[in-house]
Design a protein around this motif. Structure first.
Motif, PDB file in Angstrom:
ATOM      1  N   UNK A  52     -65.953   2.352   4.266  1.00 27.33           N
ATOM      2  CA  UNK A  52     -65.991   3.763   4.455  1.00 27.33           C
ATOM      3  C   UNK A  52     -66.048   4.479   5.698  1.00 27.33           C
ATOM      4  N   UNK A  53     -65.646   3.718   6.505  1.00 31.21           N
ATOM      5  CA  UNK A  53     -65.549   4.105   8.005  1.00 31.21           C
ATOM      6  C   UNK A  53     -64.173   4.882   8.166  1.00 31.21           C
ATOM      7  N   UNK A  54     -64.459   6.042   9.036  1.00 30.09           N
ATOM      8  CA  UNK A  54     -63.120   6.930   8.910  1.00 30.09           C
ATOM      9  C   UNK A  54     -63.129   7.441  10.551  1.00 30.09           C
ATOM     10  N   UNK A  55     -63.649   6.712  11.553  1.00 29.05           N
ATOM     11  CA  UNK A  55     -63.482   7.214  12.855  1.00 29.05           C
ATOM     12  C   UNK A  55     -62.171   6.833  13.404  1.00 29.05           C
ATOM     13  N   UNK A  56     -62.216   6.730  14.796  1.00 27.25           N
ATOM     14  CA  UNK A  56     -61.024   6.232  15.551  1.00 27.25           C
ATOM     15  C   UNK A  56     -60.539   4.882  15.112  1.00 27.25           C
ATOM     16  N   UNK A  57     -59.387   4.627  14.875  1.00 30.45           N
ATOM     17  CA  UNK A  57     -58.833   3.265  14.605  1.00 30.45           C
ATOM     18  C   UNK A  57     -59.437   2.667  13.468  1.00 30.45           C
ATOM     19  N   UNK A  58     -60.159   3.507  12.569  1.00 27.94           N
ATOM     20  CA  UNK A  58     -60.658   2.919  11.208  1.00 27.94           C
ATOM     21  C   UNK A  58     -59.886   3.668  10.296  1.00 27.94           C
ATOM     22  N   UNK A  59     -60.502   3.938   9.088  1.00 25.09           N
ATOM     23  CA  UNK A  59     -60.190   4.437   7.761  1.00 25.09           C
ATOM     24  C   UNK A  59     -59.058   3.717   7.036  1.00 25.09           C
TER      25      UNK A  59
END
Length: 807
Positions: A195-202
């Motif tokens: 459930x990560x939505x930071x930089x280079x994630x999502x």
């Protein structure tokens, strides 16, 4: 409690007349779904398909790396006999690449051999490749050398290089074993609880992982991600899977849990509550947004729960089994367990468990991973197995019919998880057929009896009221009852017994039902489909009457009756008492599928029946249909008096006994207070230096007890009271255990006991003021204001084995 209630009638109503939603196809971009022989695994917006037909399988998690490889064959045969269709397993990266570029696919890390063995035992495979898998392993299974260098779980270029290499290695191991190649691997799960939505994630990161898997050659019919805790994923590239657990050992409360949502039917969101994700996302997640495009599939319905340091719940068998009618009645079309089979972390990996000391949210035992699952850490059967196996057999037989059924909510539903008064039920229907699901069990919270109950179900073209007279439903009862179910050429309007399985022979069909606790079995046949009903045993009596164009049969649990259909064909109905249904297996033996009733753990292996009995040197098993000749056995077998329609045999084996003597070595020292800390700000496991304060005992066990002939295994059953138990063979820790009140079972063939070294048991004291949760039934702190570290007993419990063969 009887079927007929003296109380005023309460009519529980549900309108299931709306047509079932037509499945939508082509919504999901999966991989190659056809095998070389033309067999196909498909998916539409509502259910899975196999060879074009609706399919509702059972999937169970077994971690190959947590089970000795010499035992895989037997354990997978047990899984198959439990009515499971698919075995799922994490590929735990840290075990396979402990150092950069140095891969280990040998011994218990031999993924290829595990998948091949699964296929040999008739199981499909779902490989959960991560790379972050959680699994109660340090850094979610990502090797420390990766975490120390790069931002994991992201599209960081160097991290993706490492992942690409790992996926390529997995693909090499699975070469020729994918469904498209004629192998058993039908699915890949990417990541876990993402459930990560930071930089280079999502969502883009999950899309990248799928691309890397495909580029590696991992081309399979199904790609999944976990859908809970606000998960994010690329729409249509993967399908979410769901879960739920009967308790929350990752919670922080030191009190008994409130009523859990897994015991309440779901009529809106598929997403469960807290499932223990290690990361947090304030956004809504993607799972509900794709509910119209994806089927309701499960991957982590708790076959038990782990024991964590700060919370140590003890489950009863019904706590797990009662989840099945609820989740199936909520629309689940793949029932996936986590875990189905417990195990132990690999020998020598003494810092690989999830722990607060290494930044994890929870503290887990270093080695032990029993999970209170249907099969324990040693592969032994826990009582819950007998509760859930009939449900698996039901899905194997009637899952195809259930898969197409929509969910219909009652006219009155509970106001919340803590509403224990309002009846909990649902109907899944498709036209004029379906199933009624009911649950009156909530873990640790007594539900009231539902008195004077009848159900009124409005179907597409008719309405059905069942049973014929009001009934009382006792606290703790759960069931699935059929509506409009064809049985051969008979049409069953309804039954107040749960369908289990069906046998087919030259003499016709036999349908097996399980009686519902406290409710007399009632079978209502459409009168124009059945012209005669007679008991299978002439000495038995059978209650039969006609009402509302139905022939109503009042059956006796443990007996059978024969229904002669209007066209002259006959079907046999066997209604098992609830306790007998929990002893039931359906296995192929002597040329056909048969019912086996026994207290022993039973499975089929290469045409033979294997029976294993823990602690008892006698076996009693019954077979239906009866065998035409007496089979052979590894021990003397005697045919005894029949058990209803079942042919019955008894076998006695020579008893084996060894004494496990315990000698005190040192008493416990005073423990310091338990520290609160970690990211959960709750009780954390004592530091390594603290374990020097543990009490210790030497266990003396004869060397011949470790590999006694005639035994499939043997267990050191350790009963102790304290905080943490550890078992050492010389200086090597071979098992550990957080005290929860249950016996600690150590299979002598599951751990490495060196007979040349002393066997030492240590118990860290449990302080009376320890801020941890223990089940009140087993909490020793009630009678203590100090600390406790005691060993009540260590006993040697043999597991006997008998093999029955066709003569």
């Amino acid at each position: 409690m009887t079927a007929r209630s003296p109380h005023a009638s309460t009519l529980l109503t549900v309108d299931a007349s709306r047509p079932a939603v037509t499945p939508r196809t082509g919504m999901l971009q999966m991989g190659t779904n056809t095998s070389p022989d033309g067999s196909a695994i498909g998916i539409n917006s509502r259910y899975l398909t196999r060879d074009g037909e609706p399919w509702l399988p059972v999937m169970g998690e077994l971690h190959y790396s947590r089970v000795p490889e010499a035992q895989w064959d037997d354990q997978l045969a047990k899984v198959k006999a439990a009515g499971v269709d698919i075995v799922s397993s994490y590929v735990i990266w840290r075990y396979h690449e402990p150092r950069p570029g140095q891969f280990d696919w040998t011994a218990r890390n031999d993924l290829r051999r595990f998948v091949e063995t699964s296929a040999q035992r008739g199981l499909l495979a779902f490989v959960r490749i991560g790379p972050w898998v959680h699994a109660e392993v340090r850094y979610g299974g990502i090797p420390a050398w990766v975490v120390d260098q790069v931002p994991a779980r992201s599209d960081d270029p160097l991290y993706l290089q490492y992942v690409q290499r790992f996926f390529a290695e997995i693909a090499i191991q699975l070469q020729g074993l994918l469904w498209k190649d004629g192998g058993p691997v039908i699915g890949i799960q990417l990541e876990n609880e993402y459930n990560l939505t930071g930089p280079q994630q999502g969502r883009e990161h999950i899309a990248t992982l799928k691309r890397l898997a495909l580029e590696a050659g991992l081309d399979v019919p199904l790609y999944t991600v976990t859908g809970w805790d606000n998960a994010v994923f690329p729409r249509r590239d993967v399908t979410p899977v769901f879960g739920g657990y009967p308790d929350l050992p990752w919670g922080t409360s030191t009190a008994m849990s409130p009523p859990n949502e897994v015991y309440g039917f779901r009529f809106t969101s598929r997403v469960g509550g807290d499932l223990g994700a290690q990361t947090h996302n304030d956004g809504p997640g993607d799972a509900d947004a794709v509910a119209e495009e994806t089927p309701f599939l499960g991957a982590e319905y708790g076959g038990g729960v782990p024991t964590m340091y700060r919370r140590r719940p003890v489950l009863d068998a019904d706590d797990i089994a009662a989840m099945l009618p609820v989740q199936l009645g909520s629309g689940v079309n793949l029932y996936g367990y986590y875990m189905l089979h417990g195990g132990r972390n690999p020998p020598g990996d003494l810092d690989g468990q999830e722990s607060t000391a290494t930044g994890g949210y929870n503290d887990l035992p270093i080695i032990h991973y029993d999970f209170q699952a249907p099969f324990g850490a040693n592969g032994e059967a826990h009582p819950v197995l007998g509760k859930v196996r009939p449900m698996h057999l039901f899905l194997q037989q009637w899952g195809r019919a259930l898969a197409t059924c929509d969910v219909y909510r009652p006219d009155v539903i509970p106001q919340g998880h803590d509403d224990l008064q309002t009846p909990r039920y649902s109907v899944r229907a498709d036209g004029d057929r379906g199933f009624l699901f009911f649950n009156n069990h909530v873990r640790q919270h007594r539900m009231p009896a539902q008195r004077g109950v009848q159900f009124a179900v409005k179907l597409a073209t008719r309405a059905i009221t069942l049973p014929s007279t009001p009934i009382d439903i006792a606290p703790g009862v759960w069931f699935i009852w059929p509506i409009g179910l064809p049985l051969g050429n008979a049409r069953l309007r309804y039954a107040t017994a749960q369908p289990v399985t069906r046998l087919t022979s030259s003499e016709g069909e036999t349908h097996v039902f399980a009686a519902t606790e406290g409710i007399a079995p009632e079978f209502a046949f459409e009168a124009d489909s059945v012209k005669q009903v007679t008991p299978a045993d002439a000495r038995s009596t059978l209650g039969v009457h006609e009402s509302d164009d139905a022939l109503i049969v009042h059956a006796t649990p443990g007996e059978a009756f024969i229904a002669t259909c209007s066209d002259g064909t006959r079907i046999t109905i066997i209604t098992l008492a609830r306790e007998d249904s929990e002893r039931l297996s359906a296995l192929t033996f002597d040329g056909q599928r048969r019912l086996i009733l026994t207290d022993a753990l039973t499975f089929e292996r290469d045409g033979e029946l294997v029976l294993r009995s823990t602690g008892s040197a006698s076996f009693d098993f019954a077979v239906y249909p009866p065998l035409t000749h007496t089979p052979s056995s590894t021990h003397q077998m005697v045919e005894s008096q029949r058990y209803g329609v079942f042919q019955r045999f008894t076998i006695t084996v020579p008893p084996i006994a060894f004494d496990a003597r315990i000698t005190p070595l040192r008493t416990a020292q005073k423990m310091p207070p338990i520290v609160l800390g970690g990211t959960a700000h709750a009780a954390v496991e004592p530091t390594p230096e603290t374990f020097g304060k543990a009490a210790a005992w030497r266990i003396d066990l004869p060397e011949e007890a470790l590999n006694a002939p005639g035994l499939s295994n043997a267990y050191l059953s350790i009963r102790y009271t304290g905080d943490i138990g550890r078992l050492f063979s010389g200086a090597d820790m071979i098992d550990d255990h957080y005290y929860n009140g249950l016996p600690w079972q150590v299979g002598v063939r599951n751990v490495a006991i060196d007979p040349r070294q002393p066997l030492i048991l240590t118990v860290l004291p449990l302080r009376a003021d320890a801020p941890i949760y223990l089940d009140a039934r087993y909490d020793p702190r009630v009678d203590s204001n100090d600390q406790v570290a005691e060993v009540q007993s260590v006993s040697y419990v043999p597991e006997y084995e008998v093999i029955v063969s066709r003569r």
